[in-house]
Design a protein around this motif. Sequence first.
Motif, PDB file in Angstrom:
ATOM      1  N   PRO A 150      -3.466 -16.606  -8.126  1.00  0.00           N
ATOM      2  CA  PRO A 150      -4.747 -17.296  -7.972  1.00  0.00           C
ATOM      3  C   PRO A 150      -5.874 -16.496  -8.610  1.00  0.00           C
ATOM      4  O   PRO A 150      -5.716 -15.317  -8.932  1.00  0.00           O
ATOM      5  N   LEU A 151      -7.023 -17.133  -8.764  1.00  0.00           N
ATOM      6  CA  LEU A 151      -8.173 -16.459  -9.352  1.00  0.00           C
ATOM      7  C   LEU A 151      -8.739 -15.435  -8.379  1.00  0.00           C
ATOM      8  O   LEU A 151      -8.606 -15.561  -7.171  1.00  0.00           O
ATOM      9  N   GLY A 152      -9.408 -14.420  -8.926  1.00  0.00           N
ATOM     10  CA  GLY A 152     -10.080 -13.430  -8.098  1.00  0.00           C
ATOM     11  C   GLY A 152      -9.147 -12.371  -7.567  1.00  0.00           C
ATOM     12  O   GLY A 152      -7.931 -12.403  -7.798  1.00  0.00           O
ATOM     13  N   PRO A 153      -9.681 -11.397  -6.822  1.00  0.00           N
ATOM     14  CA  PRO A 153      -8.859 -10.338  -6.215  1.00  0.00           C
ATOM     15  C   PRO A 153      -7.841 -10.935  -5.252  1.00  0.00           C
ATOM     16  O   PRO A 153      -8.121 -11.930  -4.585  1.00  0.00           O
ATOM     17  N   VAL A 154      -6.674 -10.319  -5.178  1.00  0.00           N
ATOM     18  CA  VAL A 154      -5.633 -10.804  -4.267  1.00  0.00           C
ATOM     19  C   VAL A 154      -5.192  -9.663  -3.362  1.00  0.00           C
ATOM     20  O   VAL A 154      -5.438  -8.490  -3.645  1.00  0.00           O
ATOM     21  N   ALA A 155      -4.528 -10.023  -2.268  1.00  0.00           N
ATOM     22  CA  ALA A 155      -4.070  -9.011  -1.309  1.00  0.00           C
ATOM     23  C   ALA A 155      -3.064  -8.077  -1.969  1.00  0.00           C
ATOM     24  O   ALA A 155      -2.309  -8.479  -2.865  1.00  0.00           O
ATOM     25  N   PRO A 156      -3.034  -6.806  -1.541  1.00  0.00           N
ATOM     26  CA  PRO A 156      -2.079  -5.853  -2.109  1.00  0.00           C
ATOM     27  C   PRO A 156      -0.639  -6.371  -2.014  1.00  0.00           C
ATOM     28  O   PRO A 156      -0.233  -6.908  -0.999  1.00  0.00           O
ATOM     29  N   LYS A 157       0.106  -6.215  -3.104  1.00  0.00           N
ATOM     30  CA  LYS A 157       1.515  -6.595  -3.209  1.00  0.00           C
ATOM     31  C   LYS A 157       1.743  -8.108  -3.185  1.00  0.00           C
ATOM     32  O   LYS A 157       2.889  -8.559  -3.243  1.00  0.00           O
ATOM     33  N   ALA A 158       0.668  -8.899  -3.103  1.00  0.00           N
ATOM     34  CA  ALA A 158       0.831 -10.352  -3.099  1.00  0.00           C
ATOM     35  C   ALA A 158       0.806 -10.886  -4.525  1.00  0.00           C
ATOM     36  O   ALA A 158       0.268 -10.252  -5.433  1.00  0.00           O
ATOM     37  N   HIS A 159       1.408 -12.040  -4.725  1.00  0.00           N
ATOM     38  CA  HIS A 159       1.356 -12.765  -6.000  1.00  0.00           C
ATOM     39  C   HIS A 159       1.906 -11.934  -7.166  1.00  0.00           C
ATOM     40  O   HIS A 159       1.334 -11.906  -8.249  1.00  0.00           O
TER      41      HIS A 159
ATOM     42  N   VAL B  75       6.000  -7.616  10.940  1.00  0.00           N
ATOM     43  CA  VAL B  75       5.006  -7.807  12.008  1.00  0.00           C
ATOM     44  C   VAL B  75       3.794  -6.916  11.770  1.00  0.00           C
ATOM     45  O   VAL B  75       2.648  -7.385  11.789  1.00  0.00           O
ATOM     46  N   LYS B  76       4.018  -5.636  11.529  1.00  0.00           N
ATOM     47  CA  LYS B  76       2.899  -4.717  11.319  1.00  0.00           C
ATOM     48  C   LYS B  76       2.142  -5.046  10.028  1.00  0.00           C
ATOM     49  O   LYS B  76       0.898  -4.955   9.991  1.00  0.00           O
ATOM     50  N   GLY B  77       2.879  -5.461   9.010  1.00  0.00           N
ATOM     51  CA  GLY B  77       2.245  -5.784   7.734  1.00  0.00           C
ATOM     52  C   GLY B  77       1.346  -7.000   7.815  1.00  0.00           C
ATOM     53  O   GLY B  77       0.225  -6.999   7.291  1.00  0.00           O
ATOM     54  N   TRP B  78       1.816  -8.061   8.488  1.00  0.00           N
ATOM     55  CA  TRP B  78       1.003  -9.280   8.590  1.00  0.00           C
ATOM     56  C   TRP B  78      -0.174  -9.080   9.527  1.00  0.00           C
ATOM     57  O   TRP B  78      -1.243  -9.687   9.336  1.00  0.00           O
ATOM     58  N   LEU B  79      -0.041  -8.223  10.533  1.00  0.00           N
ATOM     59  CA  LEU B  79      -1.193  -7.882  11.369  1.00  0.00           C
ATOM     60  C   LEU B  79      -2.259  -7.154  10.547  1.00  0.00           C
ATOM     61  O   LEU B  79      -3.459  -7.434  10.685  1.00  0.00           O
ATOM     62  N   LYS B  80      -1.838  -6.258   9.664  1.00  0.00           N
ATOM     63  CA  LYS B  80      -2.789  -5.554   8.799  1.00  0.00           C
ATOM     64  C   LYS B  80      -3.448  -6.518   7.821  1.00  0.00           C
ATOM     65  O   LYS B  80      -4.650  -6.408   7.538  1.00  0.00           O
TER      66      LYS B  80
ATOM     67  N   LEU C 143      -2.016 -11.688  21.412  1.00  0.00           N
ATOM     68  CA  LEU C 143      -0.898 -12.068  20.538  1.00  0.00           C
ATOM     69  C   LEU C 143      -0.367 -10.840  19.804  1.00  0.00           C
ATOM     70  O   LEU C 143       0.847 -10.644  19.692  1.00  0.00           O
ATOM     71  N   ARG C 144      -1.270 -10.000  19.328  1.00  0.00           N
ATOM     72  CA  ARG C 144      -0.878  -8.757  18.649  1.00  0.00           C
ATOM     73  C   ARG C 144       0.003  -7.910  19.570  1.00  0.00           C
ATOM     74  O   ARG C 144       1.058  -7.417  19.150  1.00  0.00           O
ATOM     75  N   LYS C 145      -0.437  -7.746  20.812  1.00  0.00           N
ATOM     76  CA  LYS C 145       0.310  -6.926  21.767  1.00  0.00           C
ATOM     77  C   LYS C 145       1.695  -7.502  22.007  1.00  0.00           C
ATOM     78  O   LYS C 145       2.700  -6.771  22.033  1.00  0.00           O
ATOM     79  N   TRP C 146       1.798  -8.820  22.162  1.00  0.00           N
ATOM     80  CA  TRP C 146       3.091  -9.471  22.421  1.00  0.00           C
ATOM     81  C   TRP C 146       4.021  -9.324  21.215  1.00  0.00           C
ATOM     82  O   TRP C 146       5.207  -9.008  21.376  1.00  0.00           O
ATOM     83  N   LEU C 147       3.490  -9.534  20.032  1.00  0.00           N
ATOM     84  CA  LEU C 147       4.324  -9.436  18.824  1.00  0.00           C
ATOM     85  C   LEU C 147       4.882  -8.024  18.662  1.00  0.00           C
ATOM     86  O   LEU C 147       6.063  -7.835  18.345  1.00  0.00           O
ATOM     87  N   LEU C 148       4.053  -7.023  18.866  1.00  0.00           N
ATOM     88  CA  LEU C 148       4.497  -5.635  18.688  1.00  0.00           C
ATOM     89  C   LEU C 148       5.461  -5.186  19.786  1.00  0.00           C
ATOM     90  O   LEU C 148       6.304  -4.317  19.552  1.00  0.00           O
TER      91      LEU C 148
ATOM     92  N   ALA D 108       6.127 -16.619  13.035  1.00  0.00           N
ATOM     93  CA  ALA D 108       5.914 -17.418  11.833  1.00  0.00           C
ATOM     94  C   ALA D 108       4.622 -18.216  11.916  1.00  0.00           C
ATOM     95  O   ALA D 108       3.938 -18.408  10.901  1.00  0.00           O
ATOM     96  N   THR D 109       4.276 -18.685  13.104  1.00  0.00           N
ATOM     97  CA  THR D 109       3.022 -19.411  13.268  1.00  0.00           C
ATOM     98  C   THR D 109       1.839 -18.484  12.999  1.00  0.00           C
ATOM     99  O   THR D 109       0.863 -18.860  12.327  1.00  0.00           O
ATOM    100  N   PHE D 110       1.926 -17.247  13.489  1.00  0.00           N
ATOM    101  CA  PHE D 110       0.883 -16.266  13.189  1.00  0.00           C
ATOM    102  C   PHE D 110       0.855 -15.952  11.696  1.00  0.00           C
ATOM    103  O   PHE D 110      -0.224 -15.856  11.090  1.00  0.00           O
ATOM    104  N   LYS D 111       2.010 -15.785  11.091  1.00  0.00           N
ATOM    105  CA  LYS D 111       2.088 -15.481   9.658  1.00  0.00           C
ATOM    106  C   LYS D 111       1.430 -16.587   8.833  1.00  0.00           C
ATOM    107  O   LYS D 111       0.690 -16.311   7.877  1.00  0.00           O
ATOM    108  N   LEU D 112       1.674 -17.844   9.193  1.00  0.00           N
ATOM    109  CA  LEU D 112       1.032 -18.954   8.502  1.00  0.00           C
ATOM    110  C   LEU D 112      -0.486 -18.889   8.670  1.00  0.00           C
ATOM    111  O   LEU D 112      -1.237 -19.154   7.733  1.00  0.00           O
ATOM    112  N   ALA D 113      -0.932 -18.502   9.859  1.00  0.00           N
ATOM    113  CA  ALA D 113      -2.373 -18.345  10.093  1.00  0.00           C
ATOM    114  C   ALA D 113      -2.964 -17.295   9.159  1.00  0.00           C
ATOM    115  O   ALA D 113      -4.060 -17.473   8.608  1.00  0.00           O
ATOM    116  N   VAL D 114      -2.229 -16.198   8.960  1.00  0.00           N
ATOM    117  CA  VAL D 114      -2.729 -15.128   8.088  1.00  0.00           C
ATOM    118  C   VAL D 114      -2.783 -15.595   6.640  1.00  0.00           C
ATOM    119  O   VAL D 114      -3.745 -15.304   5.915  1.00  0.00           O
TER     120      VAL D 114
END
Length: 353
Positions: A62-71, A171-176, A192-197, A304-310
């Motif tokens: 995509p255009l513009g800056p992207v998240a590290p290691k993405a795309h 889990v830790k990566g998508w939280l970051k 949610l963070r506490k439960w996932l970890l 996965a629902t949280f990951k989609l949110a991110v």
Amino acid sequence: MTQLIPVRQGEEIDTRKLQEFVTENLQVPHEELEIQQFASGASNLTYSVRIGEWEAVLRRPPLGPVAPKAHDMEREFLLLQSIHPTFPVAPKPLVFSKDETIVGAPFFLMERRHGYLFDTSYPKEVTPSHDTNRMLSKLMVDNLVKLHGISYKGTKLEELSKPEGFMERQVKGWLKRYDRSQTDDIKEVEPLRKWLLSNIPHTEESTVIHYDYKLNNALFSQDVKEMVGLFDWEMSTVGDPLADVGAAMSYWMEPADPKLLVYGLGQPTLTIQKGFYTRAEFIDSYGMATGRDMSKIHYYTTFATFKLAVICQQIYYRYQKGQTTDERFQQFNQFVRTLIQHAEGLAEKGGIH
């Protein structure tokens, strides 16, 4: 068929430079190059490229800056090189270029597949029916089972993936990623963070996973007897196959789901129509076909629902920062809130299924 549109304003490609690259690197006619854009997709930019009778698909970030290691276009290209020979539903990659002067970013070309897309409506050539919806559901399960059964040993996938500790890193990566792209204050994030970890399951087996497996990333034959193409492999890797099932279920809406969830991205996916598997039926069918223990699937569907949110949050962050002007993303923050609230509710209830 997949919907093609004129290239969106601001996402144009220099036709002359691309034509020079294509004619130099692939055996195609020296004729005028035509470019259109695929209408669907909210992440990488995907174009239809045609010269005479020859055609291909171009993928770029995509255009513009992207998240590290993405795309990472080169990684996706190498993944397809490894996966296509044993899983031919994946398109054949043709050529990769890291020369950003051609289309403005690294990109690759892959073969064009033709088929019928089932997204928020039925193709006009296909008569909707209960049986059609059952067959689509079965094909989605069957092809996921096939993908999880192919061997990655001795391929580039071994170099590109690290299956050990996969779920903990995920889990830790998508939280970051969420923290880096946060815009709104959503109180459900912390519990949610506490439960996932605290509940990360142990991975019993690692396989090739697609990790963005959903109905509108696939093409089907007109008689709906086979899947003829599966796309958007940028998140593919070797990891926990149940994470792939969970990711698929985060997109697989049911008619009883909250309206804000079903309509969060606009018109709802066809999976809410009668005849489509429920998420429980999809999960049970996959479990019976593979023999895998599905007792902890609720964790994977919640994550996965949280990951989609991110993913949606990262897109909204780019929109808010002016890095993309696509008006489709204007209300993504509301959908992010809905997804996170839904994920936190799943965690409290022990998940779905």
